[in-house]
Write a protein that holds these residues in place. Structure first.
Motif, PDB file in Angstrom:
ATOM      1  N   ARG A  94      40.855  39.288  37.847  1.00 50.88           N
ATOM      2  CA  ARG A  94      40.397  38.605  39.050  1.00 50.88           C
ATOM      3  C   ARG A  94      41.308  37.437  39.402  1.00 50.88           C
ATOM      4  NH1 ARG A  94      36.451  34.280  39.232  1.00 50.88           N
ATOM      5  NH2 ARG A  94      35.231  34.260  41.173  1.00 50.88           N
ATOM      6  N   LYS A 124      43.556  37.042  42.866  1.00 51.56           N
ATOM      7  CA  LYS A 124      43.397  35.921  43.798  1.00 51.56           C
ATOM      8  C   LYS A 124      44.707  35.147  43.957  1.00 51.56           C
ATOM      9  CE  LYS A 124      38.466  35.249  43.646  1.00 51.56           C
ATOM     10  NZ  LYS A 124      37.356  34.274  43.653  1.00 51.56           N
ATOM     11  N   GLU A 148      42.956  40.711  52.153  1.00 50.28           N
ATOM     12  CA  GLU A 148      41.633  40.523  51.574  1.00 50.28           C
ATOM     13  C   GLU A 148      41.710  40.796  50.077  1.00 50.28           C
ATOM     14  OE1 GLU A 148      38.407  38.782  52.226  1.00 50.28           O
ATOM     15  OE2 GLU A 148      39.231  39.641  54.066  1.00 50.28           O
ATOM     16  N   VAL A 193      39.595  41.674  46.657  1.00 44.09           N
ATOM     17  CA  VAL A 193      38.318  42.181  46.157  1.00 44.09           C
ATOM     18  C   VAL A 193      38.435  42.356  44.647  1.00 44.09           C
ATOM     19  CG1 VAL A 193      37.626  43.271  48.308  1.00 44.09           C
ATOM     20  CG2 VAL A 193      38.970  44.576  46.699  1.00 44.09           C
ATOM     21  N   ASP A 247      32.901  38.660  41.607  1.00 42.75           N
ATOM     22  CA  ASP A 247      32.455  38.074  42.878  1.00 42.75           C
ATOM     23  C   ASP A 247      31.376  38.956  43.483  1.00 42.75           C
ATOM     24  OD1 ASP A 247      34.177  35.892  42.766  1.00 42.75           O
ATOM     25  OD2 ASP A 247      35.817  37.015  43.673  1.00 42.75           O
ATOM     26  N   ARG A 288      29.417  40.182  49.793  1.00 39.97           N
ATOM     27  CA  ARG A 288      30.315  39.317  50.561  1.00 39.97           C
ATOM     28  C   ARG A 288      31.649  40.015  50.806  1.00 39.97           C
ATOM     29  NH1 ARG A 288      29.559  33.265  47.877  1.00 39.97           N
ATOM     30  NH2 ARG A 288      27.327  33.022  48.391  1.00 39.97           N
ATOM     31  N   GLN A 289      32.114  40.741  49.804  1.00 38.93           N
ATOM     32  CA  GLN A 289      33.381  41.455  49.961  1.00 38.93           C
ATOM     33  C   GLN A 289      33.247  42.576  50.987  1.00 38.93           C
ATOM     34  OE1 GLN A 289      34.381  42.610  45.947  1.00 38.93           O
ATOM     35  NE2 GLN A 289      35.029  40.547  45.379  1.00 38.93           N
ATOM     36  N   ALA A 332      43.342  44.025  44.795  1.00 38.23           N
ATOM     37  CA  ALA A 332      42.099  44.383  44.114  1.00 38.23           C
ATOM     38  C   ALA A 332      42.283  44.542  42.615  1.00 38.23           C
ATOM     39  CB  ALA A 332      41.555  45.690  44.699  1.00 38.23           C
ATOM     40  N   ARG A 388      36.539  47.147  40.705  1.00 38.44           N
ATOM     41  CA  ARG A 388      35.869  46.787  41.942  1.00 38.44           C
ATOM     42  C   ARG A 388      36.356  47.651  43.107  1.00 38.44           C
ATOM     43  NH1 ARG A 388      32.646  42.710  43.639  1.00 38.44           N
ATOM     44  NH2 ARG A 388      31.677  43.301  41.648  1.00 38.44           N
TER      45      ARG A 388
END
Length: 371
Positions: free
Chosen positions: A81, A85, A105, A107, A111, A115-116, A129, A133
């Motif tokens: 993650r 990010k 974006e 994902v 999280d 929201r994603q 990603a 996920r």
């Protein structure tokens, strides 16, 4: 080639790079960008963390996106993650001065998925990603990968070592229409060689970064010969002498990280532990506290530390020398950032002296002994 203009990067992206202080291409960027800009076919790149991989694949990827088409055209897969990010943030910064905006974006697991899903309803050109996920979102039909032309697999060896082989196989199936696959990996075990055969053309373009050009020259490399049962005492003494300096301590195992954390906390030292058994909320809490300076020293395992992006670290301590040279580069590269100096200290038992000599010979660094 001495600058990004000569590599073929457009002026608006170069302006974004200059604001980030990125003025001269690294070795991996100089070797990778011309091929991806001119050809854009399948690529296999052997490069460690800290070599500038994100710009190496991110800049060419951004130039291949058509902002007028409101569909996902680029897909970047990362093992953790934090790294996902970090990549998303860098791609956003690169495009700061672009007149036609490319929307990215991120994902990732940990999280809230609702929201994603909501965020993906907006125009999205590139998705960054984590494997699990992404598969979850595809299965829920929350996004379509039908228009993806370019797939990036970053730190592919880590993804396989973390057990994402099944997810990667599914992702390759979701993106069969892609034009190219760009794979970046620090090591090339048999599992990675098989992945290359499974997802690429017969003869992908290959590049490798010279290990001796990877290590930051602003790092002061030191080692100390220390029996195993005296390492905690050695570290405690070092931390007490360093005042308010912040740093990272790397342990080889989760159990070792937890044990060391408890011993140092008993000494009244401001430390906390990041290891793989933490839930995502627990991990987030530790990282927020570290970034905000609520404790000075973070103890972590190699896998748990993937993607950590914390500036102004004065030192790194290796509780044990890493088994792989790439891990030494990855660990020590956490200090001496943004033109600052830093110290990398490796604790060895007497029988481990040859490991220091190997690091010196293969990475081209010089160690001084602490007594």
């Amino acid at each position: 080639m001495s600058n990004f203009q000569e590599l073929g990067i457009p002026a608006d992206l170069i302006q974004g790079l200059e604001e980030l202080g990125i003025l001269t291409p690294t070795e991996v960027q100089a070797k990778t960008i011309p091929f991806l800009m001119e050809n854009g076919g399948d690529l296999v790149a052997q490069a460690q963390t800290g070599t500038g991989k994100t710009a190496a694949f991110g800049l060419p990827l951004l130039t291949k996106i058509d902002p007028k088409r409101k569909e996902i055209q680029g897909l970047v897969i990362a093992p953790t993650r934090e790294l996902a990010k970090q990549i998303g943030k860098q791609l956003f910064r690169f495009t700061k001065h672009c007149s036609a905006k490319t929307f990215v974006e991120v994902v990732s697991g940990g999280d809230k998925i609702d929201r994603q899903i909501a965020a993906l309803q907006r125009p999205t050109h590139i998705v960054v990603a984590t494997p699990g996920r992404l598969v979850e979102l595809v299965n829920q039909k929350a996004l379509s990968l039908d228009a993806v032309k370019h797939l990036v697999l970053d730190e592919a060896d880590e993804m396989l070592s973390m057990g994402f082989k099944k997810e990667l196989s599914l992702i390759l199936g979701f993106t069969r229409q892609r034009l190219s696959t760009w794979l970046f990996s620090a090591t090339f075990p048999q599992s990675i060689q098989q992945l290359v055969k499974d997802c690429m053309s017969a003869h992908p373009h290959s590049i490798a970064v010279d290990r001796r050009h990877v290590v930051n020259r602003d790092i002061d490399h030191r080692f100390a010969v220390c029996p195993r049962d005296e390492k905690a005492e050695f570290i405690a003494g070092f931390l007490k002498r360093r005042g308010e300096d912040r740093g990272l301590i790397f342990c080889r195992t989760k159990a070792g990280a937890i044990t060391l954390g408890k011993l140092l906390q008993k000494e009244g030292l401001p430390v906390d532990v990041l290891q793989g058994d933490l839930t995502q909320p627990e991990r987030d809490k530790v990282m927020r506290s570290f970034k905000k300076g609520r404790f000075r020293v973070l103890i972590a395992t190699d896998v748990a530390a993937r993607g950590i992006d914390v500036d102004a670290l004065a030192f790194v301590i290796h509780h044990q020398p890493p088994d792989q040279l790439e891990y030494y580069t990855h660990r020590s590269g956490r200090t001496a950032r943004a033109g600052k100096k830093g110290i990398s200290i490796t604790l060895i038992e007497p029988r481990e002296r040859p490991k220091i000599a190997r690091i010196e010979n293969e990475l081209g660094v010089d160690f001084s002994e602490m007594r």
